[in-house]
Design a protein around this motif. Structure first.
Motif, PDB file in Angstrom:
ATOM      1  N   UNK A   1       0.948  -1.281  -0.137  1.00 21.50           N
ATOM      2  CA  UNK A   1       0.000  -0.423   0.128  1.00 21.50           C
ATOM      3  C   UNK A   1       0.282   1.566  -0.051  1.00 21.50           C
TER       4      UNK A   1
ATOM      5  N   UNK B   1       2.435   2.143  -3.036  1.00 23.46           N
ATOM      6  CA  UNK B   1       0.899   2.035  -4.073  1.00 23.46           C
ATOM      7  C   UNK B   1       1.058   4.170  -3.830  1.00 23.46           C
TER       8      UNK B   1
ATOM      9  N   UNK C   1      -3.611   0.469   6.858  1.00 23.98           N
ATOM     10  CA  UNK C   1      -4.300   0.544   5.221  1.00 23.98           C
ATOM     11  C   UNK C   1      -5.692   1.143   5.056  1.00 23.98           C
TER      12      UNK C   1
ATOM     13  N   UNK D   1      -4.684   4.083   1.965  1.00 24.96           N
ATOM     14  CA  UNK D   1      -5.957   3.630   0.156  1.00 24.96           C
ATOM     15  C   UNK D   1      -6.166   4.902   0.230  1.00 24.96           C
TER      16      UNK D   1
ATOM     17  N   UNK E   1      -5.820  -5.321 -10.659  1.00 27.12           N
ATOM     18  CA  UNK E   1      -5.338  -6.547 -10.862  1.00 27.12           C
ATOM     19  C   UNK E   1      -4.407  -5.691  -9.428  1.00 27.12           C
ATOM     20  N   UNK E   2      -3.828  -3.977 -10.079  1.00 21.42           N
ATOM     21  CA  UNK E   2      -3.231  -2.621  -8.996  1.00 21.42           C
ATOM     22  C   UNK E   2      -3.843  -2.831  -8.276  1.00 21.42           C
ATOM     23  N   UNK E   3      -4.677  -2.883  -8.220  1.00 21.11           N
ATOM     24  CA  UNK E   3      -5.628  -3.139  -6.337  1.00 21.11           C
ATOM     25  C   UNK E   3      -4.620  -3.661  -5.532  1.00 21.11           C
ATOM     26  N   UNK E   4      -4.639  -5.210  -6.002  1.00 18.89           N
ATOM     27  CA  UNK E   4      -4.096  -5.659  -4.546  1.00 18.89           C
ATOM     28  C   UNK E   4      -3.970  -7.109  -5.524  1.00 18.89           C
TER      29      UNK E   4
ATOM     30  N   UNK F   1      -9.970   1.993  -2.543  1.00 14.74           N
ATOM     31  CA  UNK F   1      -9.132   1.319  -2.840  1.00 14.74           C
ATOM     32  C   UNK F   1      -9.090  -0.715  -3.257  1.00 14.74           C
ATOM     33  N   UNK F   2     -10.558  -0.723  -2.793  1.00 19.63           N
ATOM     34  CA  UNK F   2     -10.963  -2.326  -3.323  1.00 19.63           C
ATOM     35  C   UNK F   2     -11.367  -2.244  -4.791  1.00 19.63           C
TER      36      UNK F   2
END
Lengths: 541, 541, 541
Positions: free
Chosen positions: A450, A453, A510, A514, C135-138, C193-194
């Motif tokens: 995270x 990102x 988290x 995010x 996929x850029x999320x996790x 961010x999910x």
């Protein structure tokens, strides 16, 4: 090595013996007549009742005053002649050998001068995200407490490079008195890509040497040798020891205590609930000496969280600017010695509204950014472990046995990942060390993902801002983007400054990281929209 | 494995026996009459007095000439029939078994085909900073000497991919004769993203095979089979051994020596003080053979710095361009075989003024860049260790014991970090291996931090240049920025090419890398100023 | 841990006993009269001859039907009352203890939640190259089979974060039944961010739980509880086990088999030669049950490649778009459950022409991109090892001995690099483990170098496209650049999705990755040309 270089630091001005509880101030100032000394204490107690209160009945009761103080005879003869006070850990070490030796033990698992701002480092995009702040000059992963002073003094951003190891790189693992290890190349020394960003306040978290020479909050005072505006080089050159035993342990009576002014102020001001027990109260009795010249906080029971919070918090100690006016805030302003003691979600609001203070403007966007320090305390507050009553020392200062088989608390602060058995399994006996290490690593892997990102998207925001500005996007759009930058930045940098890679509070990590990503994306989106409008180009197919 | 593949290389043309000191040239050319041979030497000495001078009284005195030379009888019968000379290390290995076996020992700690230009590599921004130079095709971390020829031949930038392992990847740790390990896929072989950047001169640092076929400096000559302009594929296919014993040890008399032409020229030209002893003189007697066809340099005492300087220096061996005119410089020009033997601060000036030579233009800025090689020698010169009289072999070639307990100098060059005890503790007995490793790592951490910053800022300079050019910023500003790029580039690339991560000279690394950062920042600033003027935008708030 | 949580899953609707070979369908539907049961099988065989054929004479012949099935008596009394079928691995584990225990063994060498898209990760530029795909999320590095369901359910891109560990991070290494480990935070749960990118088809590769409830290819059917359009949350919440023994082993007769529909379809459609033996035929007899409601493929001899190809292939399982029209392709379309079973060079053509399907448009360029999965099977096909007859299990599922000394095939799939002796030396006995590890690493180093270069150049293409678009470069140039992006992307992403870092087929990796670089460079060049024309600026000097 440090043994040979133990020296005594005789502190004269504003010495500890001169402090007094407010009610006693008149008596303390009265000159006592010359008297016969037995083991010293009766004569001292005649004026220093507060010392008697701390000392008698305590574990230090049997120690004579001259064990820690010099020139007592002269002082008794003439109270204007101040006694000396030995602050050196070596004195404490005569009885507390294991604790002191562990304090100075080098942890060779923690490398030196390991720059954070590199692709494989803890903060791979630092040079872009913190430009042009001093930390971009050199910012290393932390190593043990034994190096807290020398590491600060030699770092390229502290004193323009004038402080260096006496014998070059072979001194990099040497511990002991500062100026046995370092040399001063003098004011005319020049070294490329350095900064002179050190200041007297930041030194107060690294040493106890100035405890009697520094007024509460570092305000200017005729009785104080140093204040926030003092020449940092002069303060540094009289800094010879790392944080001493007396930072956390009252020397007269061994009571657990704290001495760092901004922490005491923050708890006094807000009655911080961060350290409250089940009764809702914080176990900290604040005692003011010499009409507020100094304050200390004494606990009934040692609370590792409070002791460690003297340094392991977000704080402001450098010069900055006001959000409302853009005007500079100098060291004469008490805002340059401040502990917010608040969580990451509330921090920017605190700095914007309550403190009206930011550290620097970003080189590209001009966003007004808060430079974060190492907010371990605030991060841990409210975590699963905190709620379970765990404190810092439970994981970081294991109880070890010395060669004679006697138990002692290690004062070499450990990284739990290198010592899972000692750090975790006492409370988690049903797990193996391999399992606990795996679980810790999982949390850190996730949190680091995270962080990376958040960094990527802050970088995108900065780059897109540059393009937008060059294409003449209007100031109102740019201003909105800067605001997103300010918000997203704090929520990211908290975690790169904090040293647990999310472990101290995975949910908070988290949540905030995010949110940082989301804010940066909002900024990028509003800039891109304005750019596309300028370009007359259609949005991406 | 290599044992089985030992082959003898009979070198005919221009053989060693034909060389002669200038004073002897007439005698040497006279045809000797056919005579009785005893153990050979008297007959040979009749013409080759210089060999006698080296050989008699030396450790090799007892060896008959035909130990290393073939066709002696034919040569004595008719001096036009040249004798053969065995260069293969296997011949030397008959007596120097430990040395030879160690030379070919595989160090499994050094991985193969590990690309430098990746985020976790030694040169994470290489693809941007070196574009479009051939090294961006494939550039790996070095591994042991045993692979110096095969690693060069298989790398994707050398021969368009036509040289590959015979048995695929299972040959990647195979050592021995080149063409027992590799195959040639032929001139029509095509492979995407390769380059054909090899040249005959660069091969002279990898092998001794051509020592008698290559004129001094690689100039064209009827007596020379190869010269700088020869077909590199042809030279490669006759290259069967890595650098031989004879590169550093005179085969007739075992005197320490050097043979690499550009090193000898550089010392001859400038009387380089880089290798001077306390008397200010360099211990190198340069001997010219066959009217300057070849030169060697013989030392009184083995100086590891000189021996290693035959390869571990910055050099030019490829085609390039003139700074003054922009015209190409081809292999017919002696500037394509050159050792500057100068430090990083003076290097660009040397290439600009003295050599008038650069390697390539940067893909984005068009800056005229010098491609750096591995300047370990120049880096080490003047360092703390150099001043203390330490030479390369003291740290990299430890004295080991063989199974019989006999001491020998290991010719498997070690990385000191993997062998701290052998490399460091002989001279630093008061430290533990853990401490020395920690100190080495500290230097490298610090230097790597500076390298990454230099790379970041070079990248910023390149990106800002692209923006400036596209916005129509004037050529005079762009020209200034290119000059900054040229200067900053050399000061950075020196250290990514050099293999010690700063350890060989930490102060020099720090000094030059931060200067690189400063120069890049200056370039970025002047470009940004011009960009902002173009955009009519105010500077960052 | 998993032992305690073993539960039986009684599957009623569409139960296995109800399936029948087409020829038997009438008989199977006829209601049998109530009868006496002996050990059950004679009564069952009366209708289920196909089970008799698989079972009698096989290793499972001695097992009574009620070992795996419940409610047999009721079913016999009334065939409308469906029997239950136990799918839980625990049942198989009663006899196959070693296999089952190894299946659930945690490999602590494979860390959890290790994000790929970080500078030190397997896909350092993922956030840029896959934007804005889920996929850029996790996107984490894979760990063992034991976690295949829980890892999928908790990943931030699957279900918006609503599925989490019951006891927090201490469950991260817990194995067993899904809903003993996870909890559902419910539909109203919000987490920044999910993504909610899970779908019923992708679950079919992770579990065997729905084998009787899912029609072939996931088409909608009254007899099927689930289909491709089902609510993924509902399917997930009834998913309690990882892929079961029955995925690869027929439960009635122990025959090696495959059950994954898209694999069977791909082999049926194309008679895929990927798995052909020396006779050119693929050893797979496809059996259709219940008029095509389900199909399975049974082998004469266990072929690890086929068994593993049920999951370790490139596949489409998510929603997408048509290349020809840009129209969305929803889960009702069978193209969302597809195995191309083709190599990287032919893949884009397959998706463009045959499938007319792409996954998403790139955020910056708008290129129509195919999201790659983990094409280990296609990569391995045609490799040196494949040609030598090696199959997946030979390297990844070693034969071990249990405590009693009895051999068994480990069902904890190993990484050969961590177990070189078991994985490599059985076939390569002349090499040491050190050598083989070195050779493997060399291949991976080389392949990773090429991956990083492909990423760098894709990034350059994206950035240059953004500049070009903003400068108003014409759509025909942009369209050409997008096409280069589409081609270059597939050739890169194949290898970052594939899990061997090139080892499964080094030549194919090299070939395709460098072709990706070449395509990106072509795209950059044509954009730069158009940009320079727009800017009126001369090309780089």
């Amino acid at each position: 090595m440090w043994k040979k270089s133990i020296a005594t630091l005789a502190v004269v001005a504003g010495a500890l013996m001169a402090i007094s509880l407010p009610a006693m101030s008149t008596a303390a100032k009265a000159k006592p007549a010359a008297r016969q000394i037995n083991d010293g204490r009766e004569d001292c107690y005649a004026c220093h009742e507060e010392v008697k209160a701390l000392k008698e009945g305590s574990k230090h009761a049997k120690l004579a005053c001259d064990v820690c103080h010099s020139k007592l005879k002269e002082h008794l003869a003439n109270s204007e002649t101040k006694p000396g006070t030995i602050i050196d850990q070596a004195l404490c070490g005569k009885c507390h050998k294991d604790q002191m030796e562990s304090l100075f033990k080098v942890n060779y698992e923690s490398p030196a001068r390991k720059e954070k701002g590199v692709p494989t480092g803890r903060s791979p995009m630092m040079d872009k995200l913190l430009a042009p702040y001093g930390f971009t000059i050199e910012h290393n992963e932390p190593r043990g407490h034994a190096f807290m002073v020398t590491d600060q003094f030699v770092v390229d951003r502290f004193a323009g490079g004038r402080f260096q190891y006496k014998n070059g790189w072979t001194d990099v693992d040497k511990v002991g008195n500062t100026w046995d290890i370092l040399k001063d190349n003098g004011p005319d020394f020049k070294m490329s890509e350095t900064a002179k960003a050190g200041n007297p306040t930041c030194i107060q978290c690294k040493t106890s040497d100035h405890i009697l020479k520094w007024k509460f909050m570092g305000d200017k005072d005729p009785k104080a040798q140093w204040d926030r505006t003092s020449d940092v080089i002069a303060v540094a050159k009289e800094t010879n020891h790392i944080v001493g035993c007396i930072h956390c342990h009252d020397p007269h009576g061994t009571q657990p205590r704290v001495v760092r002014d901004a922490l005491i102020q923050a708890i006094d001001d807000k009655g911080s609930k961060m350290f409250a027990g089940k009764d809702g109260k914080t176990d900290l009795k604040v005692i003011s000496f010499r009409d507020g010249f100094r304050k200390i906080g004494v606990m009934q029971k040692a609370d590792g969280r409070l002791m460690c919070a003297q340094c392991h918090v977000e704080y402001a100690c450098g010069k900055g600017f006001e959000f409302s006016t853009g005007n500079p805030v100098g060291y004469d302003d008490q805002r340059t010695n401040h502990f917010p003691l608040t969580g990451p979600k509330e921090l920017l609001e605190h700095y914007k509204k309550t403190q009206n203070f930011y550290d620097f403007k970003h080189a590209v966007t001009g966003a007004r950014l808060v430079k974060l320090q190492h907010p371990e305390t605030e991060t841990f507050a409210g975590s699963v472990h905190d709620k379970a009553g765990v404190t810092c020392k439970d994981c970081h200062m294991p109880v070890l046995k010395n060669k004679a088989g006697k138990s002692f608390t290690s004062h070499m602060v450990i990284k739990p990942k290198d010592h899972v058995k000692e750090a975790c399994l006492r409370c988690h006996p049903k797990f193996t060390a391999e399992q606990k290490l795996y679980q810790i690593t999982a949390i850190q892997n996730y949190s680091k993902g995270k962080m990376r990102k958040a960094e990527y998207w802050l970088g995108q925001l900065i780059d897109t801002y540059a393009t937008a500005k060059r294409m003449g996007v209007s100031e109102d759009v740019l201003a909105k983007a800067r605001e997103k930058h300010e918000e997203a930045h704090v929520l990211w940098e908290w975690w790169t400054a904090e040293n647990s890679d999310g472990f101290h509070n995975p949910e908070l990590a988290r949540d905030t990281l995010t949110h940082s990503v989301a804010l940066s994306k909002e900024g990028v989106a509003l800039l891109n929209k304005a750019i596309d409008a300028k370009a007359g180009a259609p949005a991406a197919k």
